[in-house]
Every structure is written in C-alpha cells, then in structure tokens.
Design a protein around this motif. Structure first.
Motif, PDB file in Angstrom:
ATOM      1  N   VAL A  37       0.663  -1.151   0.043  1.00  0.00           N
ATOM      2  CA  VAL A  37       0.100   0.042  -0.200  1.00  0.00           C
ATOM      3  C   VAL A  37       0.914   1.340  -0.062  1.00  0.00           C
ATOM      4  CG1 VAL A  37      -1.710   1.407   1.442  1.00  0.00           C
ATOM      5  CG2 VAL A  37      -1.947  -1.460   1.109  1.00  0.00           C
ATOM      6  N   ASP A  38       2.034   1.394   0.681  1.00  0.00           N
ATOM      7  CA  ASP A  38       2.700   2.525   0.861  1.00  0.00           C
ATOM      8  C   ASP A  38       3.463   2.873  -0.267  1.00  0.00           C
ATOM      9  OD1 ASP A  38       1.820   2.809   3.698  1.00  0.00           O
ATOM     10  OD2 ASP A  38       3.631   2.030   4.313  1.00  0.00           O
ATOM     11  N   VAL A  41       0.772   4.081  -2.871  1.00  0.00           N
ATOM     12  CA  VAL A  41       0.287   5.229  -2.852  1.00  0.00           C
ATOM     13  C   VAL A  41       1.331   6.237  -3.156  1.00  0.00           C
ATOM     14  CG1 VAL A  41      -0.431   6.929  -0.541  1.00  0.00           C
ATOM     15  CG2 VAL A  41      -1.576   4.854  -0.974  1.00  0.00           C
ATOM     16  N   ARG A  45       0.875   9.374  -5.879  1.00  0.00           N
ATOM     17  CA  ARG A  45       1.123  10.761  -5.582  1.00  0.00           C
ATOM     18  C   ARG A  45       2.225  11.364  -6.626  1.00  0.00           C
ATOM     19  NH1 ARG A  45       0.910  10.016   1.102  1.00  0.00           N
ATOM     20  NH2 ARG A  45      -1.400  10.205   1.194  1.00  0.00           N
ATOM     21  N   LEU A  70      -7.659   0.635   1.239  1.00  0.00           N
ATOM     22  CA  LEU A  70      -6.660   1.129   2.127  1.00  0.00           C
ATOM     23  C   LEU A  70      -5.939   2.545   1.012  1.00  0.00           C
ATOM     24  CD1 LEU A  70      -4.826  -1.710   3.865  1.00  0.00           C
ATOM     25  CD2 LEU A  70      -6.468  -0.020   4.928  1.00  0.00           C
ATOM     26  N   ILE A  71      -5.831   1.948  -0.177  1.00  0.00           N
ATOM     27  CA  ILE A  71      -5.366   2.872  -0.955  1.00  0.00           C
ATOM     28  C   ILE A  71      -6.333   4.191  -1.161  1.00  0.00           C
ATOM     29  CG2 ILE A  71      -4.695   3.277  -3.399  1.00  0.00           C
ATOM     30  CD1 ILE A  71      -3.379   0.159  -3.339  1.00  0.00           C
ATOM     31  N   ARG A  72      -7.494   3.623  -1.446  1.00  0.00           N
ATOM     32  CA  ARG A  72      -8.286   4.671  -1.982  1.00  0.00           C
ATOM     33  C   ARG A  72      -8.573   5.685  -0.649  1.00  0.00           C
ATOM     34  NH1 ARG A  72     -10.965   6.401  -5.985  1.00  0.00           N
ATOM     35  NH2 ARG A  72      -9.362   7.970  -4.969  1.00  0.00           N
ATOM     36  N   ARG A  73      -8.589   5.429   0.295  1.00  0.00           N
ATOM     37  CA  ARG A  73      -8.439   6.377   1.562  1.00  0.00           C
ATOM     38  C   ARG A  73      -7.538   7.243   1.469  1.00  0.00           C
ATOM     39  NH1 ARG A  73      -8.844   1.567   5.203  1.00  0.00           N
ATOM     40  NH2 ARG A  73     -11.176   0.915   5.204  1.00  0.00           N
ATOM     41  N   GLN A  74      -6.390   7.226   0.906  1.00  0.00           N
ATOM     42  CA  GLN A  74      -5.159   8.131   1.118  1.00  0.00           C
ATOM     43  C   GLN A  74      -4.890   8.692  -0.239  1.00  0.00           C
ATOM     44  OE1 GLN A  74      -1.544   6.203   2.893  1.00  0.00           O
ATOM     45  NE2 GLN A  74      -2.785   4.372   3.032  1.00  0.00           N
ATOM     46  N   VAL A  75      -5.569   8.576  -1.363  1.00  0.00           N
ATOM     47  CA  VAL A  75      -5.527   9.476  -2.514  1.00  0.00           C
ATOM     48  C   VAL A  75      -7.077   9.911  -3.272  1.00  0.00           C
ATOM     49  CG1 VAL A  75      -3.205   8.438  -3.235  1.00  0.00           C
ATOM     50  CG2 VAL A  75      -5.569   7.460  -4.000  1.00  0.00           C
ATOM     51  N   GLU A  76      -7.036  10.917  -3.688  1.00  0.00           N
ATOM     52  CA  GLU A  76      -8.206  11.418  -4.214  1.00  0.00           C
ATOM     53  C   GLU A  76      -8.229  11.131  -5.781  1.00  0.00           C
ATOM     54  OE1 GLU A  76      -8.363  15.660  -3.439  1.00  0.00           O
ATOM     55  OE2 GLU A  76      -8.894  15.393  -1.284  1.00  0.00           O
TER      56      GLU A  76
END
Length: 361
Positions: A37-38, A41, A45, A70-76
């Motif tokens: 995930v990290d 993401v 970005r 988890l990815i969805r929550r961190q990027v728009e």
C-alpha cells in the motif's frame, strides 16, 4: 485539427469526465505490487503531481483487492481496477471504492458472472473499459481471421460490448491495442466507425523508453489528429512517471493540453562538469508541480546550460537561466547574472526565481 469522428458518449471516472467533448485525459498504471500500500500510494502521488488524470492498478488476487480500500482512503485520484478471469475480484474492487473497472466480459465466465459485475457497478454508474489486446484474442476469432488483425481486434471488442449491452449497461470505454503502429491505427479507425463509445488509445507492449515513445507518439498522434480518442496511456517499459511525461508532451504538441514547463537544456559535451540532464529533469518536475498548484501564474522560459560557451547567450534569451561550471551554476534572471549556486542548490534557486517571476518581481 480534423474532427472526422462524431462526438462520443460521455462517462465519468470519479470526477473525471471522458468523452463527449471532454479534454483528452492522460492515464498510467502503477508498477508497484498493489498489495504494498505505501509504495503504491507514493507512486500514485508522484504521477498525479506531474499532471496524470487517472491511475489503473493491477488486482491479481484477493489480497490486492483488499489493499484497494486502504489506497482509496489516501488518494483522491480516480482509480481503475484491472481485473482478469475472477469476477469476484471485480466485486471486491467495487466495494473498495474504485471509480471504474478494466475488464473483458468474455474472460470472467458466463452470463451470471457478468450480471453480478454489472449489478455491482450499476448503482454508481462506474465505467467498464473493455480492453482488447492483440496477444489475448479469443481462439475462435483468431481461427477465423488467421491472426490478430485489426478486424479481429474490433470483432472481439464489439462482442464484449454486446455482453454488457445485453445487461442494459452502457457505461463503457473501449481499447483495441496492438503492439505495432499500422495495426493500432487500422483497428482504432475501424472501431471509431462502428461505435460512439469513448475510446482509450494505446499501443500495447510499446517497448522501452525510446522505442515506446516513438511508436506511441506516431500512433496516438495520428489518431488524435483525426479526432479519434478520448483518453490515452503511453505504455512503456519504464516508470509511470515517464509514461505520464510522454503523454502530456504528446497532448501539448497537438494543442490538446495547456503548455507545460518551457525548459531549454543543452545536449552536454566534454566541457560539462555538472549533471545537466538530472538538473533539467528535476526543474521540469518542479515546474509541473508548481503549475498544477498554481495554474494561472505566468510561465517563464527557463534555460539549463552545461557550460559558459552558450550559457550567457541562452541566458539573454530566457527569463531564467543557469550555466554550469565545476560543480556549480551561474544564475541569470532576465539576462543578468544574479549569483552563483552549488549544483545541489540549483533547482531550488531556479524555483525561487520562478516564484518571484509569477509574483511580478
């Protein structure tokens, strides 16, 4: 520019509109392990900072599908899940909050499985891209055409379209990618005559940076000049960042995207004592981020020169310029020398002058 094709249907991938006269969008695909995930993401970005509009992620198994939330929550960013064979991964991706699917209805099983996928995407009207490649055609179509011809690619795509239309679902994009320019051109031209669904352009397995850039630029550029294509991906054996850079420059060259950084850089020679290529790329990336955050600011012409032979002359023609010495750069503003900075500080020194230029200083 010619606009031979009628306007396509419009659909939405998240907040991004595709087709129906919307600007041609640039997309890429992450090359990290989606389960990491990290790393994924971080890669998303980076490409978004360069101006990418849409990102696709491979979903090979349930663990990767689980990571999507988890990815969805961190990027728009608008996200598309790339699904093959297992329709349950498509259902999991939709539940995770992705904005669209890349899927071939013909390789996920029977009508009931297709119906299940359509039922999952219908409430949010998530688009499905039918992605046909020359290396993955159905056996009966290959046998009938004898090879992955343009006609075979289009027949496969329209067969898959019919499966979705049979479920009264028309939030559809289509791609018919071959690995060479002539077949790619012929397939998309034929498809554009047969449907008004938005088309995703690309050359599949285009190659390494140089070869892939050339093939993609020729094929995609020709099609876009004919009014064919609503979104593009430049597929390279390289980083997603490079894919985005090439895609953006292609659209800019065709007048389909606002001008980006105007950076002149020298080809370097035996006199060079600084890393001109790295500095020029870093300045371009920094300018991309700056203009994305401040789209209305003035955009100066920047020159990055490797030595003092042509440096002062280029500096007079550029708004901001640097000319390399031995591990350092001479800094110019409006043709005047304004300082000397170490190589490590060159990018920030240029960007400071860019910010002052935008502020009218």
């Amino acid at each position: 520019m010619s606009t031979q094709r009628e306007q396509t249907r419009q659909l939405s991938v998240g907040a991004l509109r595709i087709g129906g006269g919307a600007p041609v969008s640039v997309q890429t695909m992450t090359k990290t392990d989606t389960r990491d995930v990290d790393a994924t993401v971080a890669q998303i970005r980076r490409v978004m900072a360069l101006g990418c509009d849409l990102v696709r992620l491979a979903v090979p198994d349930a663990e990767a599908a689980g990571a999507l939330a988890l990815i969805r929550r961190q990027v728009e960013t608008p996200l598309v899940a790339d699904i093959h064979f297992d329709y349950r991964l498509a259902l999991a991706a939709v539940n995770a909050g992705v904005d669209g699917l890349r899927i071939n209805p013909g390789n996920i099983g029977g009508v009931e499985r297709i119906r299940a996928v359509v039922a999952a995407v219908r409430p949010r009207r998530l688009p499905i891209r039918i992605g046909v490649n020359s290396g993955s055609l159905e056996a009966d179509i290959l046998a009938r055409h004898g090879a992955a011809t343009p006609e075979a690619l289009v027949e496969s795509a329209l067969r898959h379209v019919a499966l979705l239309e049979g479920e009264d679902y028309r939030e559809i994009k289509i791609s018919v990618k071959a690995s060479d320019v002539p077949r790619t051109l012929a397939a998309y031209r034929l498809l554009a005559q047969r449907t008004n669904y938005p088309l995703h352009l690309g050359v599949t397995e285009a190659g390494t940076f140089l070869a892939g850039t050339v093939r993609s630029s020729i094929a995609l550029g020709a099609l876009l000049l004919e009014g064919i294509g609503d979104t593009i991906r430049v597929s390279l054996t390289d980083t997603p960042e490079q894919e985005v850079r090439v895609g953006l420059e292609l659209l800019r060259a065709l007048g389909l995207r606002a001008p980006g950084p105007s950076v002149t850089s020298c080809p370097t020679c035996g006199r060079t004592r600084v890393d001109v290529a790295a500095i020029a790329r870093a300045i371009e990336d920094a300018l991309e981020r700056h203009y994305r955050e401040h789209p209305a600011v003035p955009r100066p012409h920047v020159a990055v020169m490797g030595c003092v032979v042509n440096g002062p002359g280029e500096a007079r023609g550029a708004d901001i310029a640097i000319a390399g010495g031995d591990g350092r750069f001479v800094l110019f503003h409006a043709g005047r020398q304004v300082g000397v900075v170490p190589e490590a500080d060159a990018v920030e020194a240029v960007m400071q002058l860019v910010r002052e230029f935008g502020a009218g200083k």
